[in-house]
Write a protein that holds these residues in place. Structure first.
Motif, mmCIF file in Angstrom:
data_model
loop_
_atom_site.group_PDB
_atom_site.id
_atom_site.type_symbol
_atom_site.label_atom_id
_atom_site.label_comp_id
_atom_site.label_asym_id
_atom_site.label_seq_id
_atom_site.Cartn_x
_atom_site.Cartn_y
_atom_site.Cartn_z
ATOM 1 N N VAL A 163 0.822 -1.332 -0.076
ATOM 2 C CA VAL A 163 0.129 0.145 0.190
ATOM 3 C C VAL A 163 0.801 1.430 -0.059
ATOM 4 O O VAL A 163 0.663 2.171 -0.805
ATOM 5 C CB VAL A 163 -0.988 -0.068 1.183
ATOM 6 C CG1 VAL A 163 -1.731 1.270 1.439
ATOM 7 C CG2 VAL A 163 -2.215 -1.109 1.124
ATOM 8 N N ARG A 164 1.976 1.192 0.920
ATOM 9 C CA ARG A 164 2.750 2.416 0.771
ATOM 10 C C ARG A 164 3.451 2.529 -0.501
ATOM 11 O O ARG A 164 3.621 3.715 -1.013
ATOM 12 C CB ARG A 164 3.787 2.157 1.943
ATOM 13 C CG ARG A 164 3.381 2.252 3.500
ATOM 14 C CD ARG A 164 4.417 2.591 4.481
ATOM 15 N NE ARG A 164 5.245 1.557 4.556
ATOM 16 C CZ ARG A 164 5.561 0.364 4.842
ATOM 17 N NH1 ARG A 164 4.220 0.039 5.773
ATOM 18 N NH2 ARG A 164 6.197 -0.731 5.024
ATOM 19 N N ARG A 165 3.826 1.538 -0.961
ATOM 20 C CA ARG A 165 4.495 1.649 -2.265
ATOM 21 C C ARG A 165 3.759 2.305 -3.502
ATOM 22 O O ARG A 165 3.965 3.092 -4.565
ATOM 23 C CB ARG A 165 5.012 0.198 -2.725
ATOM 24 C CG ARG A 165 5.844 0.279 -4.298
ATOM 25 C CD ARG A 165 6.378 -1.257 -4.500
ATOM 26 N NE ARG A 165 7.134 -1.703 -3.275
ATOM 27 C CZ ARG A 165 7.022 -2.836 -2.711
ATOM 28 N NH1 ARG A 165 5.714 -3.715 -3.034
ATOM 29 N NH2 ARG A 165 7.759 -3.052 -1.747
ATOM 30 N N ARG A 166 2.320 1.713 -3.453
ATOM 31 C CA ARG A 166 1.474 2.247 -4.310
ATOM 32 C C ARG A 166 1.034 3.612 -4.178
ATOM 33 O O ARG A 166 1.096 4.307 -5.156
ATOM 34 C CB ARG A 166 0.095 1.486 -4.370
ATOM 35 C CG ARG A 166 0.041 0.100 -4.685
ATOM 36 C CD ARG A 166 -1.306 -0.689 -4.652
ATOM 37 N NE ARG A 166 -1.880 -0.083 -6.106
ATOM 38 C CZ ARG A 166 -1.943 -0.767 -7.278
ATOM 39 N NH1 ARG A 166 -1.184 -1.811 -7.482
ATOM 40 N NH2 ARG A 166 -2.577 -0.259 -8.315
ATOM 41 N N LEU A 167 0.944 4.218 -2.710
ATOM 42 C CA LEU A 167 0.828 5.562 -2.607
ATOM 43 C C LEU A 167 2.149 6.308 -3.132
ATOM 44 O O LEU A 167 1.974 7.666 -3.609
ATOM 45 C CB LEU A 167 0.511 5.798 -1.179
ATOM 46 C CG LEU A 167 -0.766 5.365 -0.766
ATOM 47 C CD1 LEU A 167 -0.769 5.393 0.844
ATOM 48 C CD2 LEU A 167 -1.942 6.253 -1.067
ATOM 49 N N ALA A 168 3.084 5.862 -2.802
ATOM 50 C CA ALA A 168 4.498 6.484 -3.223
ATOM 51 C C ALA A 168 4.624 6.878 -4.798
ATOM 52 O O ALA A 168 5.272 7.809 -5.089
ATOM 53 C CB ALA A 168 5.736 5.657 -2.966
ATOM 54 N N GLU A 169 4.060 5.763 -5.522
ATOM 55 C CA GLU A 169 4.167 5.715 -6.917
ATOM 56 C C GLU A 169 2.923 6.275 -7.503
ATOM 57 O O GLU A 169 2.699 6.567 -8.799
ATOM 58 C CB GLU A 169 4.452 4.300 -7.432
ATOM 59 C CG GLU A 169 5.692 3.883 -7.111
ATOM 60 C CD GLU A 169 5.580 2.235 -7.282
ATOM 61 O OE1 GLU A 169 4.726 1.958 -7.780
ATOM 62 O OE2 GLU A 169 6.687 1.770 -7.081
ATOM 63 N N GLY A 170 1.872 6.859 -6.730
ATOM 64 C CA GLY A 170 0.641 7.655 -7.290
ATOM 65 C C GLY A 170 -0.356 6.570 -7.676
ATOM 66 O O GLY A 170 -1.073 6.997 -8.586
ATOM 67 N N ARG A 171 -0.041 5.346 -7.571
ATOM 68 C CA ARG A 171 -1.270 4.291 -7.986
ATOM 69 C C ARG A 171 -2.181 4.183 -7.057
ATOM 70 O O ARG A 171 -2.164 4.684 -5.812
ATOM 71 C CB ARG A 171 -0.447 2.957 -8.177
ATOM 72 C CG ARG A 171 0.548 3.025 -9.307
ATOM 73 C CD ARG A 171 1.146 1.474 -9.558
ATOM 74 N NE ARG A 171 1.843 0.942 -8.586
ATOM 75 C CZ ARG A 171 2.214 -0.180 -8.468
ATOM 76 N NH1 ARG A 171 1.477 -0.971 -9.247
ATOM 77 N NH2 ARG A 171 2.877 -0.551 -7.455
ATOM 78 N N SER A 172 -3.367 3.680 -7.609
ATOM 79 C CA SER A 172 -4.633 3.489 -6.761
ATOM 80 C C SER A 172 -4.483 2.614 -5.700
ATOM 81 O O SER A 172 -3.790 1.627 -5.744
ATOM 82 C CB SER A 172 -5.752 3.136 -7.635
ATOM 83 O OG SER A 172 -6.927 2.858 -6.963
ATOM 84 N N VAL A 173 -5.071 3.017 -4.533
ATOM 85 C CA VAL A 173 -5.308 2.058 -3.315
ATOM 86 C C VAL A 173 -6.707 1.983 -2.994
ATOM 87 O O VAL A 173 -6.975 1.390 -2.127
ATOM 88 C CB VAL A 173 -4.482 2.655 -2.136
ATOM 89 C CG1 VAL A 173 -3.113 2.638 -2.442
ATOM 90 C CG2 VAL A 173 -4.895 4.090 -1.719
ATOM 91 N N ARG A 174 -7.685 2.251 -4.030
ATOM 92 C CA ARG A 174 -8.932 2.016 -3.730
ATOM 93 C C ARG A 174 -9.421 0.515 -3.509
ATOM 94 O O ARG A 174 -8.991 -0.516 -4.103
ATOM 95 C CB ARG A 174 -9.716 2.478 -5.164
ATOM 96 C CG ARG A 174 -11.364 2.414 -5.031
ATOM 97 C CD ARG A 174 -11.879 3.148 -3.844
ATOM 98 N NE ARG A 174 -11.491 4.657 -3.903
ATOM 99 C CZ ARG A 174 -12.183 5.484 -4.545
ATOM 100 N NH1 ARG A 174 -13.130 5.136 -5.406
ATOM 101 N NH2 ARG A 174 -11.696 6.849 -4.772
ATOM 102 N N TYR A 175 -10.169 0.246 -2.385
ATOM 103 C CA TYR A 175 -10.657 -0.920 -1.867
ATOM 104 C C TYR A 175 -9.258 -1.898 -1.074
ATOM 105 O O TYR A 175 -9.527 -2.899 -1.023
ATOM 106 C CB TYR A 175 -10.991 -1.960 -3.106
ATOM 107 C CG TYR A 175 -12.251 -1.253 -3.881
ATOM 108 C CD1 TYR A 175 -13.249 -0.582 -3.226
ATOM 109 C CD2 TYR A 175 -12.043 -1.115 -5.314
ATOM 110 C CE1 TYR A 175 -14.180 0.031 -4.005
ATOM 111 C CE2 TYR A 175 -13.221 -0.468 -5.907
ATOM 112 C CZ TYR A 175 -14.352 0.018 -5.325
ATOM 113 O OH TYR A 175 -15.099 0.734 -5.870
ATOM 114 N N LEU A 176 -8.459 -1.099 -0.949
ATOM 115 C CA LEU A 176 -7.279 -1.491 -0.216
ATOM 116 C C LEU A 176 -7.480 -1.103 1.330
ATOM 117 O O LEU A 176 -7.089 -1.562 2.170
ATOM 118 C CB LEU A 176 -5.928 -1.334 -0.869
ATOM 119 C CG LEU A 176 -5.568 -2.268 -1.944
ATOM 120 C CD1 LEU A 176 -4.122 -1.748 -2.544
ATOM 121 C CD2 LEU A 176 -5.832 -3.763 -1.714
#
Length: 214
Positions: free
Chosen positions: A178-191
């Protein structure tokens, strides 16, 4: 007690807490963010912010409590000290349970004063499919004679037992991912819970260059 860094709290954490409460018939589950986790690097998001995210994630979920007690103590966040506080609060006859994941369980013999954990509470290990693998010798010695077969046997005493529990949902969500996705600007919807996602995005938490390690 369900402790952790909650860095950030995600739907896997919260669903596990709900299912633990149901499976064990618990009055409440104290979700307790570690201010200074002894066996891992310190998260870069502050304990206060992680507590805020946890409160947002829990919302009005019955039986779940965002407990700040480890943020209110100085020094490392030792689970034995937290359980002693809970025991003092609830009394000697209360059935106390500390839940932990399988990976943390495998390192239990390395924790601060692990024998004290069983003096204050039962331990419930949320298992994964390969839990039949042999345990490290120090861990096997620590838990010898403590394991029980079901929740009823566990709750026959206030503390001292060990139960391995398979939860129904077993949501495979990783806070690291989750942190990696947020760092890369990718979606975390439904996580993440919607309120946690909204705050993390609004404040730029975990944005590249600011994500926590581990």
């Amino acid at each position: 007690m369900l402790g952790g860094t909650f860095d950030p709290v995600h739907l896997g954490h919260l669903r596990s807490a709900v299912e633990l409460r149901e499976a064990l018939g618990l009055d409440r589950v104290h979700m307790i963010p570690a201010a200074r986790p002894p066996l891992r690097g310190e998260p870069r998001v502050t304990p206060e912010e992680r507590l805020t995210l946890l409160r947002l994630g829990i919302g009005d979920t019955p039986g779940l409590v965002a407990d700040p007690r480890e943020l209110e103590r100085d020094g490392p966040s030792y689970s034995a000290d937290t359980l002693a506080e809970l025991r003092a609060a609830y009394g000697v006859e209360a059935r106390l349970v500390m839940a932990l994941g399988h990976d943390a369980f495998l390192r239990l013999a390395d924790w601060h004063a692990p024998e004290r954990l069983f003096a204050e509470a039962h331990l419930v290990v949320v298992d994964r499919p390969d839990h039949e693998a042999a345990l490290p010798e120090p861990l096997a010695e620590l838990i010898a004679g403590r394991e029980v077969e079901d929740a009823a046997a566990l709750m026959a005493a206030p503390a001292g037992g060990l139960l391995r529990l398979r939860l129904p949902s077993r949501m495979a969500i990783s806070a690291t991912a989750v942190r990696r996705r947020l760092a890369e600007g990718r979606s975390v919807r439904y996580l993440l819970p919607e309120a946690v996602e909204a705050r993390a995005l609004a404040l730029g938490l975990y944005r590249r260059g600011a994500e926590a390690g581990g």
